[in-house]
Motif scaffolding. Structure first.
Motif, mmCIF file in Angstrom:
data_model
loop_
_atom_site.group_PDB
_atom_site.id
_atom_site.type_symbol
_atom_site.label_atom_id
_atom_site.label_comp_id
_atom_site.label_asym_id
_atom_site.label_seq_id
_atom_site.Cartn_x
_atom_site.Cartn_y
_atom_site.Cartn_z
ATOM 1 N N ALA A 122 15.225 9.637 12.381
ATOM 2 C CA ALA A 122 14.412 10.700 11.791
ATOM 3 C C ALA A 122 12.964 10.556 12.251
ATOM 4 O O ALA A 122 12.389 9.466 12.239
ATOM 5 N N LEU A 123 12.344 11.679 12.653
ATOM 6 C CA LEU A 123 10.958 11.705 13.101
ATOM 7 C C LEU A 123 10.036 11.776 11.890
ATOM 8 O O LEU A 123 10.291 12.541 10.956
ATOM 9 N N LEU A 124 8.942 11.012 11.904
ATOM 10 C CA LEU A 124 8.039 10.936 10.755
ATOM 11 C C LEU A 124 6.587 11.114 11.180
ATOM 12 O O LEU A 124 6.180 10.681 12.260
ATOM 13 N N ALA A 125 5.812 11.740 10.308
ATOM 14 C CA ALA A 125 4.354 11.655 10.367
ATOM 15 C C ALA A 125 3.924 10.822 9.169
ATOM 16 O O ALA A 125 4.346 11.084 8.042
ATOM 17 N N LEU A 126 3.104 9.808 9.418
ATOM 18 C CA LEU A 126 2.755 8.826 8.390
ATOM 19 C C LEU A 126 1.239 8.742 8.252
ATOM 20 O O LEU A 126 0.520 8.677 9.255
ATOM 21 N N GLN A 127 0.769 8.741 7.012
ATOM 22 C CA GLN A 127 -0.666 8.617 6.766
ATOM 23 C C GLN A 127 -0.908 7.515 5.737
ATOM 24 O O GLN A 127 -0.572 7.663 4.564
ATOM 25 N N LYS A 171 -0.312 6.146 17.617
ATOM 26 C CA LYS A 171 -1.312 6.127 16.547
ATOM 27 C C LYS A 171 -2.280 7.291 16.648
ATOM 28 O O LYS A 171 -3.045 7.544 15.722
ATOM 29 N N THR A 172 -2.272 7.997 17.794
ATOM 30 C CA THR A 172 -3.177 9.138 17.970
ATOM 31 C C THR A 172 -2.420 10.339 18.529
ATOM 32 O O THR A 172 -2.727 10.838 19.615
ATOM 33 N N GLY A 207 -6.492 6.811 4.534
ATOM 34 C CA GLY A 207 -6.767 7.223 5.907
ATOM 35 C C GLY A 207 -6.780 8.730 6.035
ATOM 36 O O GLY A 207 -6.360 9.468 5.150
ATOM 37 N N SER A 208 -7.292 9.216 7.175
ATOM 38 C CA SER A 208 -7.329 10.649 7.424
ATOM 39 C C SER A 208 -6.499 11.028 8.642
ATOM 40 O O SER A 208 -6.224 12.203 8.855
ATOM 41 N N ASN A 209 -6.128 10.037 9.447
ATOM 42 C CA ASN A 209 -5.335 10.338 10.641
ATOM 43 C C ASN A 209 -3.854 10.163 10.361
ATOM 44 O O ASN A 209 -3.458 9.413 9.473
ATOM 45 N N TRP A 210 -3.048 10.860 11.149
ATOM 46 C CA TRP A 210 -1.594 10.753 11.042
ATOM 47 C C TRP A 210 -1.055 9.912 12.181
ATOM 48 O O TRP A 210 -1.507 10.013 13.324
ATOM 49 N N VAL A 211 -0.084 9.072 11.870
ATOM 50 C CA VAL A 211 0.606 8.239 12.844
ATOM 51 C C VAL A 211 2.004 8.802 13.043
ATOM 52 O O VAL A 211 2.646 9.229 12.079
ATOM 53 N N SER A 234 0.845 -1.185 0.000
ATOM 54 C CA SER A 234 0.000 0.000 0.000
ATOM 55 C C SER A 234 0.880 1.235 0.000
ATOM 56 O O SER A 234 2.085 1.167 0.254
ATOM 57 N N ARG A 235 0.270 2.367 -0.280
ATOM 58 C CA ARG A 235 0.986 3.636 -0.291
ATOM 59 C C ARG A 235 0.944 4.271 1.096
ATOM 60 O O ARG A 235 0.027 4.061 1.882
ATOM 61 N N LEU A 236 1.957 5.082 1.342
ATOM 62 C CA LEU A 236 2.081 5.752 2.629
ATOM 63 C C LEU A 236 2.570 7.166 2.361
ATOM 64 O O LEU A 236 3.595 7.357 1.706
ATOM 65 N N SER A 237 1.804 8.159 2.835
ATOM 66 C CA SER A 237 2.253 9.538 2.722
ATOM 67 C C SER A 237 3.128 9.854 3.926
ATOM 68 O O SER A 237 2.761 9.558 5.070
ATOM 69 N N VAL A 238 4.290 10.439 3.682
ATOM 70 C CA VAL A 238 5.284 10.640 4.740
ATOM 71 C C VAL A 238 5.771 12.081 4.730
ATOM 72 O O VAL A 238 6.092 12.634 3.673
ATOM 73 N N THR A 239 5.808 12.679 5.910
ATOM 74 C CA THR A 239 6.498 13.948 6.078
ATOM 75 C C THR A 239 7.443 13.797 7.250
ATOM 76 O O THR A 239 7.226 12.957 8.126
ATOM 77 N N TYR A 240 8.500 14.569 7.294
ATOM 78 C CA TYR A 240 9.593 14.268 8.207
ATOM 79 C C TYR A 240 10.058 15.495 8.972
ATOM 80 O O TYR A 240 9.805 16.636 8.586
#
Length: 503
Positions: free
Chosen positions: A386-391, A423-424, A395-399, A329-335
């Protein structure tokens, strides 16, 4: 076996007086430029026609010795407490890796003259044990600096490394002891240098930070005399390689094929010793001097590295805490801290074309994290810690997550292991107790299984005696600081005890 291709020397360094003049003119205040010039001379001496093998080797060794002070200075700068800028870090890394690579291949060309039975090589046989040791060490250093950036690892380097050690065994010089550099107490054998390089690669370097890699290499160097090696599997031989192949060492999860080049090796008595040393550090809070890690080495860092080495050297392979399940699956990532705050504050899914967002492919998932493929590296930010926010896609929430393992399989691709932190996650603005009108932004992490809440903050915000406060509806939350649990380049994760009062 042939490593390379082979005369009157028409070379400036063939004249001792001219050689001294040129080397004395090396830039004294610019070690990067000095190493660059030494690399040029190394390359030209290794390839020039007409040198007798003995004269060529002696000249290469002299050039190598001239480069040692600059090499130490740049390595010290690379691992300095105040991290260099990305530009400066890249400049340092390029000089350090490039020099080790050039020295290794220059030495290997001279080894090849012995391999091929080049005329005049026998006259230089007294230099062969030292030549073999320095060649193996230079290649091990080259591989270490590749690993500082988590690859990709050049298999051609492993091919030469293995071939040089095979030649040392064939000439019955594997255990020939030499003093590696003049004026030092550093003694080594080709077998010891081979084991140090092989054990470093087999010790899970893709899960260590650069400074941890440096500490691991020093611990390995101190314990290397206890390592064991043989030509067949044995209980103490946890790893194996084939000297006839260009391959990285592998864990012996099953018996390897019995071939002439098979070498099986392991930590031997160093397995229990590294455990005992880790216990000494944990109890006494000091780094044992016999490890030669330097006065400034953080005991906590040394303890964590030794625990890591003990885990990977053990006969039982490190087990995952939770079972992984294959997915695609795809994962949107910001760092980074700023990227995480931006994602949590924005709420909506990031556009994949956003400069701060990347699209990764998830390969497997577990309760504890993800395994993912980075199909196109953007910049040089990707590293352990490295710190990540993953979606996840759809999904609509960020992990919230952190990179725990990096392995670059090509110049623009990588595989990463990501630990899920929360996860929240909740982006919050905390009041600083006792300081009027001062607030600090942070990410509150509350996991059901965690006894204490944790907060991600910018470096320097956490203070041992300073509470953080948060109002939520009719409740006043007071977070009492306990300790910093983890630090990254641009963030700290701190543990707190929480008190809740009704207002």
């Amino acid at each position: 076996m042939k490593l390379f291709g082979g005369g009157k020397p028409e070379h400036p360094l063939a004249d001792p007086k001219e050689a001294k003049r040129l080397l004395d003119a090396l830039p004294a205040n610019d070690p990067v430029k000095a190493l660059d010039e030494l690399m040029h001379w190394m390359e030209s001496v290794a390839a020039a026609e007409g040198f007798k093998p003995e004269a060529r080797i002696q000249l290469l060794m002299m050039l190598d010795e001239r480069g040692r002070p600059q090499l130490r200075k740049l390595a010290k700068d690379y691992f300095a407490a105040a991290r260099p800028s990305r530009f400066q870090e890249n400049r340092l890394w390029t000089a350090l890796h490039g020099y080790c690579k050039q020295v290794g291949y220059a030495y290997a060309r001279s080894v090849d003259q012995f391999v091929q039975g080049h005329r005049g090589a026998d006259a230089a046989k007294a230099l062969l044990p030292l030549l073999l040791v320095r060649t193996l060490r230079s290649f091990a250093q080259q591989i270490k600096w590749m690993q500082m950036r988590y690859g990709p690892i050049d298999l051609a380097s492993w091919g030469v490394f293995n071939s040089v050690y095979a030649f040392a065994e064939a000439r019955q010089l594997a255990r020939a002891k030499v003093t590696v550099y003049p004026g030092g107490a550093d003694e080594a054998t080709p077998q010891l240098e081979f084991l140090k390089g092989a054990m470093f690669s087999a010790s899970g370097p893709d899960g260590l930070l650069p400074l941890e890699l440096e500490v691991a290499e020093r611990v390995i160097g101190a314990l290397a005399p206890r390592f064991v090696i043989g030509g067949a599997p044995a209980p103490a031989h946890v790893f194996w390689t084939d000297l006839a192949q260009a391959m990285t060492p592998a864990r012996a999860s099953r018996a390897p094929q019995p071939v002439p080049g098979l070498r099986c090796f392991g930590a031997g008595a160093a397995l229990s010793e590294v455990h005992e040393l880790a216990e000494r550090v944990m109890v006494g809070g000091k780094v044992p001097p016999e490890l030669k890690l330097g006065d400034g080495c953080d005991p906590h860092l040394a303890h964590e590295v030794m625990r890591h080495l003990h885990l990977y050297w053990s006969p039982q392979a490190p087990e995952r805490k939770t079972q992984r399940h294959p997915v695609k699956s795809r994962l949107s990532v910001t760092y980074g801290y700023a990227g995480v705050v931006g994602a949590l504050g924005g709420g909506a899914s990031l556009d994949f074309d956003n400069r701060q967002a990347e699209s990764w492919i998830v390969e497997n998932v577990s309760a504890g994290g993800f395994g993912a493929v980075v199909p196109q590296l953007k910049g040089d930010w990707l590293r352990v810690g490295a710190l990540l926010a993953l979606q996840p896609e759809g999904g609509s929430n960020w992990v919230l997550g952190v990179v725990r393992r990096v392995n670059k399989s090509a110049s623009q691709q990588a595989r990463v292991g990501i630990e899920t932190l929360c996860k929240t996650p909740e982006l919050s603005r905390f009041a600083v107790a006792g300081v009027k009108s001062v607030t600090e932004q942070g990410v509150l992490m509350k996991n059901g299984e965690a006894a204490e809440p944790r907060i991600v903050l910018k470096p320097g915000v956490f203070a041992p005696a300073q509470n953080l406060e948060l109002m939520r509806g009719e409740r006043h939350h007071v977070f009492i600081p306990q300790a910093v649990a983890e630090r990254g380049e641009d963030y700290e994760i701190a543990r707190f005890r929480e008190l809740v009062r009704e207002t």
